[in-house]
Scaffold this motif. Structure first.
Motif: not given
Length: 774
Positions: A495, A497, A502, A504, A506
């Motif tokens: 992950e 970030l 914000n 991201q 994953k």
């Protein structure tokens, strides 16, 4: 066999290799009790093959052995004045060994095993005062470019281990490999096709750097002092204290060096017919300290507990300057300016480990091993940039950057090895690795009398990756042939970030990694080895981190948070020949990689080159590798290494095909001469051919290193002189040739000269206790 009273008997002798008449250093000489068959005392031979040890025993015999040679047992000898002089003892090669063929020369000893090659360090003259990166560059099949990027058989994605485990010293985040010098390294293991026992990370294979941890009776150690130009001064001290229960080991290193790097760049806009030239010298001046402390506690004959820790600290200063000139469409200089940089950084690194090893009595290799490893790397860096106009358009500008970086990594590992008999063995185990990173990066521009944060280049990047792996292997080792199969399962949870925006990414994926290794001895002089393994290269922090250094703000390197892992299937066939004095190893290999990562893909706008890694299709490579050693005479030895690979790239970039075929070959040739007055001379030539890349090409590189060594103080001391890049010809050149733009980049470190003095002290007696495995 001796029958004497309880008086101290001194035993001396000299061990030579039968065919070459060369000394065998580090051969084991053991006094064995005639009745109990237990070891009474022992030592290892010195560089000249001599040894001395003593005993109070009344009934004993003497065994002399070295890996790859037949053990010599001496039962008959004459005791005169409480001393035994065994004279010259010759060892002959043991060609019946299946899984290990030793290629021995004074330069270094090379061991070939079923799934690895081992290069013992310590006698290569040109390595005097060199760092681990420079040592690696002298290892066959391994290349380290001017930026410090390590490749194996021409491919990056290599996993670097220290003492068999991941280490902050070998992490991408720092430059700590530079703090390890040749004096601290015992051997380097090159594993081109790792078995399932090893972490699947590293598509090109694994390089394992083993640091020295001597186990000698009493207090022993060595000290080394190196002086170099450009400034490259270091001092290293290694100490070891061995008792019946404890083995205490420590290493201390301190140094200061200046690392200049001359750079030249040309950015051409072929649409607007403009050119930006930049050139200058970047410096990375480093003061570094490192210390390693540890102890082995022998609970009893079968249980050993090891606790160790290391700490390294670097202080960096980077006073760099770059000259720029901008040529307009009329081919006249529109602007000339100079960009200077002042950077200060501190890099603390530390590591701690607890390891427990249990041996079982039924078979020598029956053991259980557990380790818990923690490591940390930090960087606090501040940079000031100033652009000063020299002529033409005003380019005056001020910028600042700030970096606060922290990385914590924890590895828990359990391995179990169980031989069922002399030929069949299984291995199983598990590993869990947790990696947590935070990088706070800020750029400020000077506007209207104040520094203002640039929001487009400022963010906090968090990176968290956890990998769980379990494995099992089974091996059969017979007199003529052996085979080892394995399977590893790994689950990856990743992950990333960008906190300020914000954004991201994953990823969670599980994969199986099979492996197969086999060996067959056709004759006493010729053996075959085959291997297969599946590997993965997981994008690392610096591949993913979108932030960059703006030292040259017209050539910007950035990471790619959306980068995916690449997977490689690797096959190889190796032929091992022993023909008289010569040893020849010839291999063929094939690699197929999906989601192949191209690490420097350029985009161009307003004369600014921005390059980052991208997944660009597949790569298939077929290669051949040749290693050979030939002692022409006792005073002249040649070692050679040639690697050739042809590869095919298939993929698309910006909706255009990037399919192409290319090839590359590298070669090394080392010759060593023994001169009068106990002086050794060594010279190594290196060549890497020109090769095509996705967007252009890399030019050929050719350079040479040399070294001289003189023994003093009856062999206890050694003076070394080494010259790396004798002719200052190691220049790396890259071209990017595209329809809309052209880029040229050139890097050069220059010639390095180092004078070293080392001294060994202590009894130097190897100690082996009754019933204890070493």
């Amino acid at each position: 066999m001796a029958f004497t009273q309880n008086k101290t008997i001194d035993i001396t002798g000299k061990v030579l290799e039968l065919s070459s008449k060369q000394p065998v250093n580090y051969a084991s000489v053991i006094i064995v009790d005639a009745k109990t068959k237990k070891n009474i005392n022992g030592t290892t031979t010195h560089d000249d093959g001599t040894f001395n040890l003593s005993t109070n025993s009344s009934k004993f015999h003497i065994e002399i052995s070295f890996i790859g040679y037949k053990t010599k047992v001496i039962n008959e000898f004459i005791i005169k004045n409480n001393s035994i002089n065994l004279g010259t003892i010759f060892l002959t090669e043991d060609l019946a060994q299946l899984n290990e063929v030793i290629v021995e020369a004074e330069v270094s000893k090379t061991q070939f095993k079923l799934d690895k090659r081992i290069f013992n360090i310590g006698k290569d003259l040109s390595s005097t005062g060199a760092s681990a990166l420079e040592i690696l560059n002298n290892v066959p099949s391994v290349n380290v470019n001017i930026e410090g990027a390590i490749s194996l058989r021409g491919s990056q994605g290599v996993q670097i281990l220290i003492n068999g485990k991941p280490s902050v010293i070998a992490s991408d985040g720092g430059n700590a490999l530079g703090t390890i010098t040749a004096d601290m390294i015992e051997r380097i293991e090159v594993i081109t096709n790792p078995s399932a026992k090893y972490d699947a990370e590293g598509t090109s294979g694994i390089i394992n750097i083993i640091l020295k941890k001597e186990e000698r009776k009493g207090l022993n150690g060595s000290a080394s002092l190196n002086l170099g130009t450009p400034t490259n001064h270091s001092f290293g001290l290694s100490l070891n204290r061995r008792t019946e229960k404890f083995n205490l080991f420590s290493q201390l290193g301190v140094g200061y060096r200046k690392l200049p790097n001359d750079r030249l760049s040309i950015n051409k806009d072929l649409i607007n017919n403009t050119t930006l030239n930049s050139s200058g010298t970047e410096y990375r001046n480093e003061t570094f300290y490192n210390i390693i402390l540890g102890t082995d506690y022998h609970i009893n004959d079968n249980n050993v507990l090891t606790l160790s820790g290391s700490y390294a600290y670097e202080v960096e200063d980077q006073p760099s300057a770059t000259n720029f000139s901008f040529t307009n469409e009329s081919n006249t200089n529109a602007s000339v300016w100079k960009r200077t940089e002042e950077t200060e950084a501190t890099n603390p690194k530390y590591q701690y480990e607890l390891q427990y090893k249990k041996d079982f009595d039924d078979y020598e290799d029956h053991m259980l091993l557990f380790s818990a490893l923690g490591r940390f790397f930090g960087k606090k860096q501040a940079s000031n940039f100033e652009d000063t106009t020299i002529a033409g358009d005003n380019r005056d500008n001020l910028q600042k950057t700030r970096t606060d970086f922290d990385e914590a990594n924890y590895t828990f590992k359990l391995d179990y090895t169980k031989p069922f008999n002399d030929v069949f063995t299984i291995e199983t185990g598990a590993q869990y690795v947790l990696n947590n990173v935070s990088n706070d990066y800020e750029v400020q521009n000077f506007e209207n009398g104040n520094y203002v944060t640039d929001a487009n280049q400022t963010n906090i990047f968090d990176f968290n990756q956890n990998v769980l792996g379990i494995y099992g292997t089974a091996a059969y080792e017979g007199e003529k042939w052996g085979v080892k199969i394995g399977l590893r399962l790994e689950n990856t949870d990743l992950e990333t970030l960008l906190k300020n925006t914000n954004a991201q990414n994953k990823q969670n994926y599980a994969n199986l990694f099979p492996s197969l290794h086999a060996s067959y001895k056709i004759t006493d002089a010729y053996s075959l080895q085959i291997g297969y393994s599946k590997r993965v290269y997981r994008p690392r922090l610096w591949d993913l981190n979108p932030f960059f250094n703006i030292r040259n703000n017209f050539n910007i390197r950035t990471g790619n948070p959306d980068l995916k892992p690449e997977f490689t299937d690797s096959y190889e066939l190796t032929n091992i020949y022993n023909i008289g004095k010569a040893s020849i190893n010839f291999g063929i290999y094939y690699r197929y990689t999906t989601d192949a990562i191209e690490r420097s893909v350029s985009t161009f706008e307003n004369n600014v080159n921005t390059f980052k890694p991208l997944n660009l299709g597949t790569t298939s490579a077929v290669g051949i590798e040749f290693n050979g050693k030939y002692p022409v005479a006792n005073w002249l030895i040649f070692n050679g290494d040639i690697n050739y690979n042809a590869f095919k790239r298939k993929g698309t970039f910006n909706n255009s095909s990037i399919n192409f075929d290319a090839d590359q070959w590298t070669s090394k040739l080392t010759s060593k001469l023994k001169l009068p007055a106990d002086i050794d001379f060594e010279i190594t030539g290196n060549y890497t051919s020109k090769t095509e890349t996705v967007q252009g090409n890399e030019a050929e590189v050719i350079f040479a290193d040399l070294g001289l060594r003189k023994k003093i103080l009856k062999g206890k001391g050694v003076i070394n002189l080494s010259v790396r890049d004798i002719f200052a010809s190691r220049i790396e050149k890259y071209e990017t040739i595209q329809p809309n733009f052209y880029l040229y980049n050139e890097n050069q470190r220059g010639r390095f000269i180092t004078l070293g003095l080392s001294y060994g002290f202590g009894k130097g007696e190897a100690m082996e206790y009754a019933g204890k495995r070493r």
